[in-house]
Design a protein around this motif. Sequence first.
Motif, PDB file in Angstrom:
ATOM      1  N   ILE A   7       0.846  -1.202   0.000  1.00  0.00           N
ATOM      2  CA  ILE A   7       0.000   0.000   0.000  1.00  0.00           C
ATOM      3  C   ILE A   7       0.883   1.255   0.000  1.00  0.00           C
ATOM      4  N   GLY A   8       2.030   1.177   0.659  1.00  0.00           N
ATOM      5  CA  GLY A   8       2.978   2.298   0.623  1.00  0.00           C
ATOM      6  C   GLY A   8       3.428   2.592  -0.798  1.00  0.00           C
ATOM      7  N   ILE A   9       3.674   1.510  -1.585  1.00  0.00           N
ATOM      8  CA  ILE A   9       4.079   1.668  -2.996  1.00  0.00           C
ATOM      9  C   ILE A   9       2.935   2.286  -3.803  1.00  0.00           C
ATOM     10  N   VAL A  10       1.698   1.786  -3.572  1.00  0.00           N
ATOM     11  CA  VAL A  10       0.532   2.300  -4.302  1.00  0.00           C
ATOM     12  C   VAL A  10       0.318   3.786  -3.992  1.00  0.00           C
ATOM     13  N   ASN A  11       0.390   4.123  -2.702  1.00  0.00           N
ATOM     14  CA  ASN A  11       0.198   5.529  -2.314  1.00  0.00           C
ATOM     15  C   ASN A  11       1.245   6.435  -2.960  1.00  0.00           C
ATOM     16  N   LYS A  12       2.461   5.956  -2.980  1.00  0.00           N
ATOM     17  CA  LYS A  12       3.548   6.740  -3.593  1.00  0.00           C
ATOM     18  C   LYS A  12       3.268   6.961  -5.076  1.00  0.00           C
ATOM     19  N   THR A  13       2.813   5.920  -5.752  1.00  0.00           N
ATOM     20  CA  THR A  13       2.493   6.023  -7.185  1.00  0.00           C
ATOM     21  C   THR A  13       1.322   6.967  -7.417  1.00  0.00           C
ATOM     22  N   VAL A  14       0.279   6.803  -6.591  1.00  0.00           N
ATOM     23  CA  VAL A  14      -0.926   7.624  -6.737  1.00  0.00           C
ATOM     24  C   VAL A  14      -0.621   9.087  -6.440  1.00  0.00           C
ATOM     25  N   ARG A  15       0.172   9.355  -5.383  1.00  0.00           N
ATOM     26  CA  ARG A  15       0.540  10.740  -5.046  1.00  0.00           C
ATOM     27  C   ARG A  15       1.293  11.403  -6.192  1.00  0.00           C
ATOM     28  N   ASP A  16       1.991  10.598  -6.965  1.00  0.00           N
ATOM     29  CA  ASP A  16       2.750  11.152  -8.091  1.00  0.00           C
ATOM     30  C   ASP A  16       1.881  11.315  -9.338  1.00  0.00           C
ATOM     31  N   LEU A  17       1.061  10.300  -9.646  1.00  0.00           N
ATOM     32  CA  LEU A  17       0.346  10.290 -10.927  1.00  0.00           C
ATOM     33  C   LEU A  17      -0.960  11.100 -10.923  1.00  0.00           C
ATOM     34  N   VAL A  18      -1.670  11.122  -9.799  1.00  0.00           N
ATOM     35  CA  VAL A  18      -2.961  11.820  -9.785  1.00  0.00           C
ATOM     36  C   VAL A  18      -2.795  13.319 -10.044  1.00  0.00           C
ATOM     37  N   PRO A  19      -1.878  14.017  -9.362  1.00  0.00           N
ATOM     38  CA  PRO A  19      -1.682  15.435  -9.700  1.00  0.00           C
ATOM     39  C   PRO A  19      -1.294  15.645 -11.164  1.00  0.00           C
ATOM     40  N   LYS A  20      -0.489  14.727 -11.710  1.00  0.00           N
ATOM     41  CA  LYS A  20      -0.087  14.852 -13.121  1.00  0.00           C
ATOM     42  C   LYS A  20      -1.300  14.691 -14.038  1.00  0.00           C
ATOM     43  N   ALA A  21      -2.151  13.718 -13.701  1.00  0.00           N
ATOM     44  CA  ALA A  21      -3.356  13.502 -14.519  1.00  0.00           C
ATOM     45  C   ALA A  21      -4.275  14.724 -14.450  1.00  0.00           C
ATOM     46  N   ILE A  22      -4.468  15.269 -13.252  1.00  0.00           N
ATOM     47  CA  ILE A  22      -5.327  16.453 -13.101  1.00  0.00           C
ATOM     48  C   ILE A  22      -4.729  17.629 -13.862  1.00  0.00           C
ATOM     49  N   MET A  23      -3.423  17.782 -13.752  1.00  0.00           N
ATOM     50  CA  MET A  23      -2.751  18.891 -14.443  1.00  0.00           C
ATOM     51  C   MET A  23      -2.947  18.779 -15.952  1.00  0.00           C
ATOM     52  N   HIS A  24      -2.760  17.585 -16.469  1.00  0.00           N
ATOM     53  CA  HIS A  24      -2.840  17.400 -17.928  1.00  0.00           C
ATOM     54  C   HIS A  24      -4.282  17.469 -18.437  1.00  0.00           C
ATOM     55  N   LEU A  25      -5.164  16.733 -17.784  1.00  0.00           N
ATOM     56  CA  LEU A  25      -6.520  16.582 -18.314  1.00  0.00           C
ATOM     57  C   LEU A  25      -7.437  17.753 -17.981  1.00  0.00           C
ATOM     58  N   MET A  26      -7.135  18.485 -16.911  1.00  0.00           N
ATOM     59  CA  MET A  26      -8.060  19.537 -16.499  1.00  0.00           C
ATOM     60  C   MET A  26      -7.442  20.932 -16.591  1.00  0.00           C
ATOM     61  N   ILE A  27      -6.323  21.144 -15.907  1.00  0.00           N
ATOM     62  CA  ILE A  27      -5.775  22.499 -15.811  1.00  0.00           C
ATOM     63  C   ILE A  27      -5.190  22.952 -17.144  1.00  0.00           C
ATOM     64  N   ASN A  28      -4.286  22.137 -17.718  1.00  0.00           N
ATOM     65  CA  ASN A  28      -3.697  22.520 -19.011  1.00  0.00           C
ATOM     66  C   ASN A  28      -4.752  22.569 -20.108  1.00  0.00           C
ATOM     67  N   SER A  29      -5.719  21.661 -20.021  1.00  0.00           N
ATOM     68  CA  SER A  29      -6.801  21.649 -21.002  1.00  0.00           C
ATOM     69  C   SER A  29      -7.622  22.935 -20.921  1.00  0.00           C
ATOM     70  N   THR A  30      -7.882  23.396 -19.700  1.00  0.00           N
ATOM     71  CA  THR A  30      -8.659  24.632 -19.523  1.00  0.00           C
ATOM     72  C   THR A  30      -7.885  25.833 -20.058  1.00  0.00           C
ATOM     73  N   LYS A  31      -6.584  25.886 -19.786  1.00  0.00           N
ATOM     74  CA  LYS A  31      -5.755  26.990 -20.316  1.00  0.00           C
ATOM     75  C   LYS A  31      -5.796  27.005 -21.844  1.00  0.00           C
ATOM     76  N   GLU A  32      -5.655  25.822 -22.426  1.00  0.00           N
ATOM     77  CA  GLU A  32      -5.673  25.730 -23.896  1.00  0.00           C
ATOM     78  C   GLU A  32      -7.039  26.123 -24.456  1.00  0.00           C
ATOM     79  N   PHE A  33      -8.095  25.710 -23.763  1.00  0.00           N
ATOM     80  CA  PHE A  33      -9.457  26.048 -24.196  1.00  0.00           C
ATOM     81  C   PHE A  33      -9.655  27.567 -24.194  1.00  0.00           C
TER      82      PHE A  33
END
Length: 755
Positions: free
Chosen positions: A659-685
Amino acid sequence: MGNRGMEELIPLINQLQDAFSSIGQSCNLDLPQIAVVGGQSAGKSSVLENFVGRDFLPRGSGIVTRRPLVLQLVNNKAEYAEFLHCKGKKFVDFDEVRQEIEAETDRITGSNKGISSIPINLKVFSPNVLNLTLIDLPGMTKVAVGDQPHDIEFQIRDMLMQFITKETCLILAVTPANTDLANSDALKIAKEVDPQGLRTIGVITKLDLMDEGTDARDILENKLLPLRRGYIGVVNRSQKDIDGKKDIKVALAAERKFFLSHPSYRHIAERMGTPHLQKTLNQQLTNHIRDTLPGLRSKLQSQLLSLEKEVEEYKNYRPDDPTRKTKALLQMVQQFGVDFEKRIEGSGDQVDTKELSGGAKINRIFHERFPFELVKIVFDEKELRKEISHAIKNVHGVRTGLFTPDLAFEAIVKKQIVKVKAPCIICIDMVIQELINTVRDCTRKLTAYPRLREETERIVSTHVREREGKTKDQVLLLIDVELSYINTNHEDFIGFANAQQRNIHANKKRAIPNQVIRKGWLTINISIMKGGSKEYWFILTAESFSWYKDEEEKEKKYMLPLDNLKIRDVEKGFMSTKHIFAIFNTEQRNVYKDLRQVELACDSQDDVDSWKASFLRAGVYPEKDQVDQEEASSSETLSMDPQLERQVETIRNLVDSYIGIVNKTVRDLVPKAIMHLMINSTKEFIHCELLSYLYNSGDQSSLMEESADQAQRRDEMLRMYHSLKEALKIIGDISTTTITVPVPPPVNSGWIEPR
């Protein structure tokens, strides 16, 4: 008086006063004027009425003048009056003028004898006046009457000070002759603001009411109690004359006769009386205006320069010009895009120093709130061990297992991974809310166009909501990917052999001893009986939590080891404005002195969340809510055999590691996914598509329709701009080369005791 240019100075100032008053702007100009000050019943109103030759001011007991009256006298063939608040209406009946002053006074102050500093502007045109501008101010008093506020004396004093402290204001200090001149309130307040006497003109009223055998000859000759500009004596109508409607022209003739026939005043009769006072004030105000013109001109020029840039876009403004609307739309959308990107990416200009917002708030969500939400799903140890035990038994079935089954580990770890989905969704929701707040903040510059602002907010918020679904789907897919394959060969996974040799959960060590994780101010909440709450400087390291008297860190108050500490929330008190959390010892020991828990208070919930995240980094976790459960059946409550107990402990350690490994992965990937799919997308829009959406949203003309406030602001600014230009033109045409009478030499005015 001099050349024609000089004669136009007072009308010029009148024009400026009207221009700026009519648009509700002072333009930060102190225009030259004469303020009339004196005690109640000193005869101020009678002096002004004598100037005009008409009864037009309110009469009565107590405070009659309750708002400043800006009285502009204009020499003119026809006789009438005009109020600035009644544009276009000419008053030829001066009884109506009095009624209008009373009505306008009550409109602002009410009928309870209260006062207001908002002036009434009255212009009187008459062949009997010289060009003159005076401000009649409320009479000074020391006692409140009726419904007046108890501090009426200080309110009136403050109002007088607003006018007479200005260097451009001449002070007409009116004092009755039948009172002690040395204690004159008018002269005392004038001395406070004009110690050199450059701006103070003395007026002595009620000379005809002095005791028999006494006179004011030495005062009027400026020998006794001298003023730099001297005194002028006047004789007003008595209350009996006023009640009997005695004509002011007759009263002025009687005044003239009084001075010519009085043995003490006949030799100075030509320098006494209302006509001479009016002439003197006209000359002195004209000279005063001439002296202040250079400064006035430079102020007007600086005001004009400050308006130039804003007015430039309004000069050739045509509201219905489609070209202008198209250009404005493009500029607004472009500026909105720039502002949004700056708020997300950060910028050096217009930095908010009060609170986190935009990108900084999202950064806190990613690196403090999201990890905190993940750690909040700490396992219920007793329940987890029971589940592991059941899983092992169910995998073995009817057989007694000799080895720890990996299928039991996989079943348990998948169940724990599913719990990670909730914090991920919470993280996305928090980011969405902050994005929408950022959009609203950035659209404030579009306030001039309400429909454009509304549409921009709607279109961008709709896009964010559309991206919400895709982002949540993608993030949940990441969790499903984790569930699809449990990688027991991961380089950070401890493996079965290591899990059997050590108890990770019980002996978890903090990575870097004495590493400082956070410093800051917190308030320790302690009851008044035990010393009361107090603020300290706290330092959190990987091993301890210490507090000091202040940030110099010289006087340490206490150091608390982090072993066996946990965090819990505390409800805010009824009267408290602080947000509180507590630290406590899981072994029921006192944490500090005789306290089982230490309550720590912050100014905001954000600060509480931030401190909690810092404690997580130090290995101090939040308390897990315990749910009371019914006693398990006898078969479940039997103690486990030693072999099963070892297997449970092994799987427990493996689950913790994975679970420590999963949390570490999730803490890294979820912000990246939000940044790419939502924040950068909104700026581009915003940069690429917002404009086309706005064009498709409806009629461009209605989209770029100005708000009423913006139209009013533009009109006011243009009027102000043209008023300033006109004022500068008039001033430029006036000759100031006329030789005028210099200010008299200084006199010893030490006899006036300041208030």
